[in-house]
Scaffold this motif. Structure first.
Motif, PDB file in Angstrom:
ATOM      1  N   LEU B  89       0.805  -1.213   0.000  1.00 35.25           N
ATOM      2  CA  LEU B  89       0.000   0.000   0.000  1.00 35.25           C
ATOM      3  C   LEU B  89       0.845   1.274   0.000  1.00 35.25           C
ATOM      4  N   GLU B  90       1.929   1.259   0.784  1.00 34.85           N
ATOM      5  CA  GLU B  90       2.706   2.481   0.933  1.00 34.85           C
ATOM      6  C   GLU B  90       3.190   3.042  -0.390  1.00 34.85           C
ATOM      7  N   ARG B  91       3.866   2.199  -1.159  1.00 33.98           N
ATOM      8  CA  ARG B  91       4.405   2.740  -2.403  1.00 33.98           C
ATOM      9  C   ARG B  91       3.314   2.945  -3.461  1.00 33.98           C
ATOM     10  N   ASN B  92       2.244   2.176  -3.382  1.00 33.93           N
ATOM     11  CA  ASN B  92       1.136   2.367  -4.313  1.00 33.93           C
ATOM     12  C   ASN B  92       0.453   3.713  -4.116  1.00 33.93           C
ATOM     13  N   LEU B  93       0.418   4.150  -2.859  1.00 29.70           N
ATOM     14  CA  LEU B  93      -0.271   5.416  -2.569  1.00 29.70           C
ATOM     15  C   LEU B  93       0.494   6.627  -3.102  1.00 29.70           C
ATOM     16  N   GLN B  94       1.792   6.498  -3.300  1.00 29.04           N
ATOM     17  CA  GLN B  94       2.560   7.594  -3.901  1.00 29.04           C
ATOM     18  C   GLN B  94       1.934   7.988  -5.236  1.00 29.04           C
ATOM     19  N   LEU B  95       1.567   6.976  -6.018  1.00 27.23           N
ATOM     20  CA  LEU B  95       0.947   7.248  -7.311  1.00 27.23           C
ATOM     21  C   LEU B  95      -0.463   7.802  -7.116  1.00 27.23           C
ATOM     22  N   THR B  96      -1.190   7.212  -6.168  1.00 22.80           N
ATOM     23  CA  THR B  96      -2.574   7.636  -5.938  1.00 22.80           C
ATOM     24  C   THR B  96      -2.645   9.136  -5.610  1.00 22.80           C
ATOM     25  N   LEU B  97      -1.714   9.587  -4.759  1.00 24.33           N
ATOM     26  CA  LEU B  97      -1.728  11.006  -4.394  1.00 24.33           C
ATOM     27  C   LEU B  97      -1.514  11.896  -5.610  1.00 24.33           C
ATOM     28  N   GLN B  98      -0.638  11.450  -6.509  1.00 20.33           N
ATOM     29  CA  GLN B  98      -0.411  12.230  -7.734  1.00 20.33           C
ATOM     30  C   GLN B  98      -1.655  12.243  -8.608  1.00 20.33           C
ATOM     31  N   LEU B  99      -2.322  11.082  -8.671  1.00 18.27           N
ATOM     32  CA  LEU B  99      -3.518  10.983  -9.507  1.00 18.27           C
ATOM     33  C   LEU B  99      -4.618  11.892  -8.985  1.00 18.27           C
ATOM     34  N   LEU B 100      -4.733  11.961  -7.650  1.00 18.44           N
ATOM     35  CA  LEU B 100      -5.777  12.798  -7.083  1.00 18.44           C
ATOM     36  C   LEU B 100      -5.488  14.267  -7.351  1.00 18.44           C
ATOM     37  N   GLU B 101      -4.197  14.617  -7.446  1.00 15.27           N
ATOM     38  CA  GLU B 101      -3.845  15.995  -7.775  1.00 15.27           C
ATOM     39  C   GLU B 101      -4.285  16.357  -9.195  1.00 15.27           C
ATOM     40  N   PRO B 161     -13.587  13.744  -6.368  1.00 13.88           N
ATOM     41  CA  PRO B 161     -12.949  13.658  -5.055  1.00 13.88           C
ATOM     42  C   PRO B 161     -13.557  14.687  -4.099  1.00 13.88           C
ATOM     43  N   THR B 162     -13.878  14.240  -2.880  1.00 14.62           N
ATOM     44  CA  THR B 162     -14.496  15.157  -1.935  1.00 14.62           C
ATOM     45  C   THR B 162     -13.455  15.987  -1.206  1.00 14.62           C
ATOM     46  N   LYS B 163     -12.200  15.598  -1.335  1.00 10.91           N
ATOM     47  CA  LYS B 163     -11.161  16.371  -0.662  1.00 10.91           C
ATOM     48  C   LYS B 163     -10.232  16.996  -1.677  1.00 10.91           C
ATOM     49  N   LYS B 164      -9.842  18.214  -1.422  1.00 12.37           N
ATOM     50  CA  LYS B 164      -8.894  18.869  -2.326  1.00 12.37           C
ATOM     51  C   LYS B 164      -7.563  19.037  -1.607  1.00 12.37           C
ATOM     52  N   ASN B 165      -6.518  19.088  -2.397  1.00 11.39           N
ATOM     53  CA  ASN B 165      -5.189  19.323  -1.841  1.00 11.39           C
ATOM     54  C   ASN B 165      -4.886  18.450  -0.614  1.00 11.39           C
ATOM     55  N   LEU B 166      -4.914  17.155  -0.855  1.00  9.57           N
ATOM     56  CA  LEU B 166      -4.688  16.168   0.195  1.00  9.57           C
ATOM     57  C   LEU B 166      -3.316  16.352   0.832  1.00  9.57           C
ATOM     58  N   VAL B 167      -2.351  16.712  -0.002  1.00  8.40           N
ATOM     59  CA  VAL B 167      -0.992  16.889   0.518  1.00  8.40           C
ATOM     60  C   VAL B 167      -0.686  18.375   0.624  1.00  8.40           C
ATOM     61  N   TYR B 168      -0.230  18.781   1.782  1.00  9.68           N
ATOM     62  CA  TYR B 168       0.229  20.153   1.960  1.00  9.68           C
ATOM     63  C   TYR B 168       1.750  20.118   1.899  1.00  9.68           C
ATOM     64  N   TYR B 169       2.314  20.808   0.887  1.00 10.34           N
ATOM     65  CA  TYR B 169       3.747  20.654   0.644  1.00 10.34           C
ATOM     66  C   TYR B 169       4.630  21.646   1.408  1.00 10.34           C
ATOM     67  N   ARG B 247       4.903  13.744   0.540  1.00  7.79           N
ATOM     68  CA  ARG B 247       3.851  12.763   0.255  1.00  7.79           C
ATOM     69  C   ARG B 247       3.969  11.584   1.202  1.00  7.79           C
ATOM     70  N   LYS B 248       5.216  11.214   1.458  1.00 10.06           N
ATOM     71  CA  LYS B 248       5.440  10.052   2.316  1.00 10.06           C
ATOM     72  C   LYS B 248       4.882  10.285   3.718  1.00 10.06           C
ATOM     73  N   GLU B 249       5.077  11.494   4.220  1.00 13.10           N
ATOM     74  CA  GLU B 249       4.545  11.831   5.541  1.00 13.10           C
ATOM     75  C   GLU B 249       3.048  11.554   5.611  1.00 13.10           C
ATOM     76  N   ILE B 250       2.338  12.081   4.585  1.00 13.71           N
ATOM     77  CA  ILE B 250       0.884  11.899   4.540  1.00 13.71           C
ATOM     78  C   ILE B 250       0.542  10.413   4.466  1.00 13.71           C
ATOM     79  N   ILE B 251       1.288   9.684   3.610  1.00 11.01           N
ATOM     80  CA  ILE B 251       1.003   8.258   3.431  1.00 11.01           C
ATOM     81  C   ILE B 251       1.169   7.513   4.744  1.00 11.01           C
TER      82      ILE B 251
END
Lengths: 74, 667
Positions: B89-101, B161-169, B247-251
């Motif tokens: 899941l961890e490394r898969n979510l790296q891509l997911t976060l980009q896709l949601l952006e 997506p119900t959430k925007k800007n999931l990652v705060y950079y 991104r990793k922090e969020i994941i």
């Protein structure tokens, strides 16, 4: 150093910055970076690649890159 | 509605694609099976599903990954279906976060929950859905479990997506994103935030795209500004790394929320690996498996089956045709066309279907089980010494089936020069279409050790490829960077059904070719042999075919088979290698019991036969392969090179074998 680890040994990556940029990127894609815990699964003969495991994921990398990764034995 | 299927390599995207669309695309248990996008229609017609190659991030390293990024930039898509491997899941979510952006409606299919459970990981899909703000549906792509729910979710749920800007950079990056977005807004349909972040990460495709719509100087200025601000932080390395870590922090937070870990059992995979990738046993085990494959294909199982089929074709089926044709009073011309042309030409190729099925079955087995990636690992040392890498062995192994998918598989090789080298050398792998030629000749000349002689040809192909790799990589294709990092997927017990489908899918190409290409070719060749400058129904030696063959025959004299028959079959062999067999069956046609094998003995000596087989192995990639080489290299120069070097090589080797053999008193 990875070079000193044998099959079955475990370590934690402390510095990966000496490895070539592309290999570093690819390992990062696979979730292997500084702070990752890795376990050496096997070492191919004649200076061949080594197989490492991290978080249940097995990855093969070349020996010459492996020796550039600094690890601390755990 | 266009829905794109996207996820990490080897997470089961194509399996799911097949289940959702009811089609059959190539699947296997190694990273990089899918190298180009494929489009299918959903079973219930709700829209198109687009299967993309697997990627770890949207910032590509190799060509197959580039396919995904340029798809995102240049084509319109309505919804994203992101497949996650629950056990990683961890490394898969790296891509997911980009896709949601990317800010398109998205849906997540959570696959391989069974694998995760075995590893002691429990994932709360509901919770994951809440955290990410998109629907999450658990599926088992291999069996199709959960697919109904997935289709349901795709057609009913709102996936915005119900959430925007999931990652705060962080303040510095966010400010830079805002100013870069300002440069882009109004000039593109894509999310400016997505483009900005990818730009900072150094995504070349996005950089090229952004440069066409905004002022490049301004862009570099913003980036340089950001970098100098971040440099003050002690831990800062590169911008890409900084973004990754954010991104990793969020994941990590997400994982704590949704996953529970309990004690795991040692996976069977690792036990198997301790044997097959053992430092001493790895190579012998691989060679043993190859040996078994050849013995089964050529000796123990394949040959008896092919012989049985041959008896059926030359006996009952031919006489059946004869009876029917006589009964309907067909003219001599039609009779000759069907019996001497079609039955001989097409039938001569169909006889080899059993052997080809067995070969493809083994290749599918290697692919589905997960052993393929291990072969790449075991072979890397040898490949490295000739300037290639272990991954190049996968295209070559697939090339044993057919060179075309083999060459396409080279896309997963990251370094462009290594990829080009692999493309040029893959045609030297003896494909299944060359197999009938060997089978015919070894049957006639080397009946005692069939499998051994054929194996020697396959090995010759590999050895020559390795030597040439060394020569090319140290002369015309000097490669400065080499990259070898390979994912070794867990072993999976291949399911019989999927094995059968994948074998059938590969082998049906051969059968279909026999029904179309070889069919038409046989008619044409037969006509050329039936018609001559002096009219119809001429003696074959006076036909047009003989005239054409005679032009080339003198060139082939020094390598042992300077007959017009050999020359003519070599020409047709360029169209498809198995056409050599149909041509020979037509040319050497003997109406009664005498078989082609028996007849060949009067035209070839064993030494000439071996020289002929070596020549067939190497002399030229077939037409379809040449077209693929051109498509993949996009270079007329390299395409021409692949044909010319192969011909020169084949000629020289056959010359050495034939003349050398004669010197040593062989015949």
């Amino acid at each position: 150093m990875f070079g000193s680890l044998k099959a079955g040994d475990k370590g934690k990556i402390i510095d990966i910055s000496h490895v070539g940029h592309l290999v570093q990127r690819r390992l990062l894609d696979l979730g292997i970076t500084e702070g990752s815990e890795v376990c050496v699964k096997c070492v191919m003969p004649f200076g061949g690649p080594i197989m490492i495991e991290s978080c249940g994921q097995c990855v093969g990398i070349r020996r010459k890159e492996a020796v550039q990764i600094e690890v601390e034995r755990i | 509605m266009e829905i794109a299927l996207i996820g990490n390599p080897n997470t089961g995207k194509t399996s799911l694609f097949n289940n959702l669309t009811g089609s059959y695309e190539y699947v296997g248990n190694w990273s990089g099976v899918t190298v180009e996008k494929k489009v299918g229609v959903f079973k219930n017609n709700i829209g198109h599903l687009i299967d993309l190659p697997g990627v770890y991030t949207l910032n590509p390293l190799s060509k197959d990954e580039g396919v995904v990024t340029s798809f995102f930039l240049n084509e319109s898509v309505d919804r994203l279906l992101n497949i996650l491997d629950a056990s990683q899941l961890e490394r898969n979510l790296q891509l997911t976060l980009q896709l949601l952006e990317f800010e398109k409606p998205a849906l997540i299919g959570l696959n391989m929950i069974d694998v995760a459970n075995k590893r002691g990981i429990q994932i709360d899909a509901q919770k994951l859905s809440e955290v990410l703000g998109v629907p999450v549906v658990p599926v088992v792509a291999r069996s199709g479990k959960g697919c109904e729910k997935l289709i349901d979710a795709i057609s009913t749920k709102s996936m915005q997506p119900t959430k925007k800007n999931l990652v705060y950079y962080g303040i510095e990056v966010e400010e830079a994103i805002t100013s870069l977005s300002g440069e882009l807004s109004g000039k593109t349909n894509h999310s400016p935030r997505f483009l900005a972040i990818q730009y900072f990460e150094g995504n070349e495709y996005v950089k090229d795209y952004v440069k066409t719509i905004a002022d490049p100087h301004k862009l570099t200025e913003i980036t340089a500004n950001l970098e100098s601000k971040l440099q003050e932080q002690k831990t800062f390395k590169t911008l890409a790394n900084y973004i990754y870590l954010k991104r990793k922090e969020i994941i990590e937070k997400i994982i704590v929320d949704v996953a529970r870990k309990s004690d795991s059992i040692i996976p069977l995979s690792e036990k198997i690996d301790s044997i097959v990738t053992n430092r001493f046993l790895g190579m012998p085990i691989f060679l043993l498996l190859m040996y078994l494959m050849f013995m089964l294909t050529f000796d123990w199982l394949g040959t008896p089956l092919s012989d049985a089929l041959d008896t059926l074709l030359t006996g009952p089926i031919t006489s059946g045709f004869e009876t029917v044709l006589t009964a309907i009073n067909a003219s001599d011309f039609i009779q000759a066309l069907i019996l001497n042309g079609l039955v001989a030409g097409v039938g001569g190729v169909l006889v080899f279907v059993p052997q080809i099925f067995i070969l493809f079955f083994f290749i599918s087995l290697l692919e589905d089980s997960g052993y393929m990636a291990r072969v790449a690992l075991v072979m890397d040392r040898i490949m490295e010494s000739v300037g290639l890498n272990g991954k190049a062995f996968i295209p070559m192994m697939i090339g044993f089936g057919c060179n075309v998918p083999g060459i396409m598989a080279a896309r997963t090789i990251e370094a462009p020069r290594e990829r080009l080298l692999t493309i040029l050398l893959t045609p030297l792998m003896s494909c299944s279409a060359r197999l009938p030629v060997y089978a015919l000749f070894v049957g006639a000349f080397f009946a005692g050790n069939k499998a051994f002689v054929v194996l020697s040809l396959y090995v010759l192909g590999i050895v020559v490829a390795l030597i040439l790799a060394k020569i090319f990589s140290s002369t015309i294709l000097k490669s400065e960077t080499s990259l070898f990092v390979i994912e070794l997927p867990p072993y999976r017990l291949p399911q019989f059904q999927s094995l059968w489908r994948s074998t059938w899918d590969k082998a049906k190409g051969f059968v279909r070719k026999a029904g179309t290409f070889i069919f038409a070719g046989s008619v044409f060749i037969w006509l050329l042999s039936y018609v001559g400058p002096n009219g119809l129904n001429v003696d074959m030696d006076d036909s047009f075919l003989a005239a054409i063959g005679n032009v080339i025959a003198p060139i082939l004299e020094p390598i042992g088979f300077g007959t017009w028959q050999a020359a003519a079959s070599l020409i047709t062999g360029f169209l498809a290698k198995e056409a050599i067999i149909s041509t020979m069956n037509i040319i050497y046609f003997v109406p009664n019991d005498a078989s082609l094998q028996g007849l060949l003995a009067s035209y070839y000596t064993p030494l000439a036969a071996y020289s002929f087989m070596v020549f067939i192995l190497l002399y030229i990639p077939c037409l379809a392969t040449v077209a693929t080489i051109y498509k993949e290299t996009n270079s007329k120069k390299w395409t021409a090179f692949s044909m010319i070097y192969a011909f020169a090589l084949a000629y020289i080797l056959s010359l050495v074998i034939y003349q050398g053999g004669k010197l040593f008193g062989l015949v």
